[in-house]
Design an enzyme around this catalytic site. Sequence first.
Site, PDB file in Angstrom:
ATOM      1  N   TYR A 141       0.818  -1.217   0.000  1.00 39.10           N
ATOM      2  CA  TYR A 141       0.000   0.000   0.000  1.00 39.10           C
ATOM      3  C   TYR A 141       0.850   1.265   0.000  1.00 39.10           C
ATOM      4  O   TYR A 141       0.366   2.346  -0.323  1.00 39.10           O
ATOM      5  CB  TYR A 141      -0.950   0.035   1.197  1.00 39.10           C
ATOM      6  CG  TYR A 141      -2.000  -1.069   1.185  1.00 39.10           C
ATOM      7  CD1 TYR A 141      -2.273  -1.776   0.018  1.00 39.10           C
ATOM      8  CD2 TYR A 141      -2.707  -1.398   2.323  1.00 39.10           C
ATOM      9  CE1 TYR A 141      -3.216  -2.790  -0.001  1.00 39.10           C
ATOM     10  CE2 TYR A 141      -3.661  -2.411   2.314  1.00 39.10           C
ATOM     11  CZ  TYR A 141      -3.901  -3.104   1.142  1.00 39.10           C
ATOM     12  OH  TYR A 141      -4.849  -4.107   1.126  1.00 39.10           O
ATOM     13  N   LYS A 191       3.815 -15.558   2.135  1.00 41.26           N
ATOM     14  CA  LYS A 191       3.719 -16.246   0.838  1.00 41.26           C
ATOM     15  C   LYS A 191       5.158 -16.509   0.400  1.00 41.26           C
ATOM     16  O   LYS A 191       5.607 -16.079  -0.673  1.00 41.26           O
ATOM     17  CB  LYS A 191       2.956 -15.332  -0.147  1.00 41.26           C
ATOM     18  CG  LYS A 191       2.607 -15.969  -1.465  1.00 41.26           C
ATOM     19  CD  LYS A 191       1.492 -16.985  -1.381  1.00 41.26           C
ATOM     20  CE  LYS A 191       1.246 -17.622  -2.743  1.00 41.26           C
ATOM     21  NZ  LYS A 191       0.390 -18.817  -2.677  1.00 41.26           N
ATOM     22  N   ASP A 223      -2.596 -18.433   1.570  1.00 39.84           N
ATOM     23  CA  ASP A 223      -3.758 -19.114   0.970  1.00 39.84           C
ATOM     24  C   ASP A 223      -4.267 -20.211   1.898  1.00 39.84           C
ATOM     25  O   ASP A 223      -5.474 -20.387   2.092  1.00 39.84           O
ATOM     26  CB  ASP A 223      -3.434 -19.652  -0.437  1.00 39.84           C
ATOM     27  CG  ASP A 223      -2.012 -20.161  -0.568  1.00 39.84           C
ATOM     28  OD1 ASP A 223      -1.231 -20.023   0.386  1.00 39.84           O
ATOM     29  OD2 ASP A 223      -1.666 -20.707  -1.638  1.00 39.84           O
ATOM     30  N   ASP A 247      -5.242  -6.996   5.761  1.00 42.56           N
ATOM     31  CA  ASP A 247      -6.442  -6.281   5.340  1.00 42.56           C
ATOM     32  C   ASP A 247      -7.514  -7.295   4.936  1.00 42.56           C
ATOM     33  O   ASP A 247      -8.682  -7.212   5.323  1.00 42.56           O
ATOM     34  CB  ASP A 247      -6.064  -5.381   4.151  1.00 42.56           C
ATOM     35  CG  ASP A 247      -7.161  -4.399   3.792  1.00 42.56           C
ATOM     36  OD1 ASP A 247      -8.200  -4.383   4.474  1.00 42.56           O
ATOM     37  OD2 ASP A 247      -6.986  -3.642   2.820  1.00 42.56           O
ATOM     38  N   ASP A 251     -10.862  -9.271   7.629  1.00 36.64           N
ATOM     39  CA  ASP A 251     -12.291  -9.233   7.314  1.00 36.64           C
ATOM     40  C   ASP A 251     -12.884 -10.640   7.307  1.00 36.64           C
ATOM     41  O   ASP A 251     -14.048 -10.827   7.675  1.00 36.64           O
ATOM     42  CB  ASP A 251     -12.537  -8.564   5.952  1.00 36.64           C
ATOM     43  CG  ASP A 251     -12.719  -7.058   6.110  1.00 36.64           C
ATOM     44  OD1 ASP A 251     -12.214  -6.505   7.112  1.00 36.64           O
ATOM     45  OD2 ASP A 251     -13.356  -6.433   5.250  1.00 36.64           O
TER      46      ASP A 251
END
Length: 357
Positions: A141, A191, A223, A247, A251
């Site tokens: 970001y 990852k 994943d 992020d 959620d």
Amino acid sequence: MELNVLILPGDGIGTEVTREAVRVLNHVAARFSHTVNLTEGLLGGIAIHKTGGPFPAETEKLALEADATLMGAVGLPEFDNWPPEKRPERGLLGIRKCLGVYANLRPVRAYQPLIESSPLKNHLVEGTDMIIVRELTGGIYYGTPRGIAGTGDEERGTNTMTYTRAEIARVSRMAFELARARRKKVTSVDKSNVLETSQLWRRVITEVAAGYPDVELDHLLVDNCAMQLILNPKRFDVVVMENMFGDILSDEGAVLAGSIGMLPSASIGARKPNGAWVGLYEPVHGSAPDIAGQNKANPFGAIGSVAAMLEYSFGLMEEAAAVNRAVEAVLASGNVTADLKGKATTEQVGQAVCAAI
Ligand code: NAD
């Protein structure tokens, strides 16, 4: 103890849930003989209306003076078409930057009375109790180069995921410190089978782990973590990850709790000389224009944020536990808002939590 707290109610239901959170803060402080000194500041849409910008200099000054900041939510539909740098939500970035908060903590708990509200089968979600720690100031970001350049088939969007050793080490240490006070298990998400940033992440957190021999560390690929959060959420205690993974996965974690209105969050920065963390506390949800002004917003996320503040910024564990127990008692009583299929108003829930304390 003196608790100097800045309140930033913000917009929409932010003002309604913050009112109840402050009611609970005042009540628990009085109950345990602490003194609360509150100041109130402007942030978001209301700040644009009153001062012309979403993060006024006066708010910055108040935030730097306070021991901790409690925020509601920002965002008003009238600004939806404004450029990003002028919108209310920009105020959030401003306050995070000013306080230097680099880790976002989201406790995710399955409350027994809400088990039915979770889309997962009861036996999967029962007993879930984790904290997701998201790195907040680095990663894709913020990395450069970034942008869109070129034309036609060659038009290209670029973002850069980048992390320094220092950025990884400080958020890793925070995860281990949190785990020490809990079930002593850290799961690091990366990852590393594809990304170099993740390879460095895994190496650095493994080095940091050597300083915490009492805490177990395991690694999950992002994943697989997305699957395990649904298949076996009970396996997690403290889960730490870089900004974008956090992020997205936080959620997913939110779904486990039943309603977005339930979720508190804490954004944490440096540790002060007295051991307390610099912190910005806020419910996870937004300003919910669809229900604003109707006294029916669920205030538990904001009230849980008060509990997090008492714990992390003031080290008041007993007081934080009293708030959390009261929230559970009110949930069990069914005296809850419409999102949890109850009939109570926002205000009645705040009053009920105080009574339970
Ligand atoms: P939202 O979280 O405000 O609302 C999503 C849905 O959940 C709505 O149907 C809303 O009624 C419901 N909801 C949210 N909180 C609730 C609560 N406490 N009790 C009961 N129901 C609740 O997200 P959105 O609609 O995408 O965004 C609305 C505005 O809030 C936008 O301007 C957005 O940018 C802003 N926003 C701000 C923050 C923040 O301040 N941290 C976070 C997310 C969104």
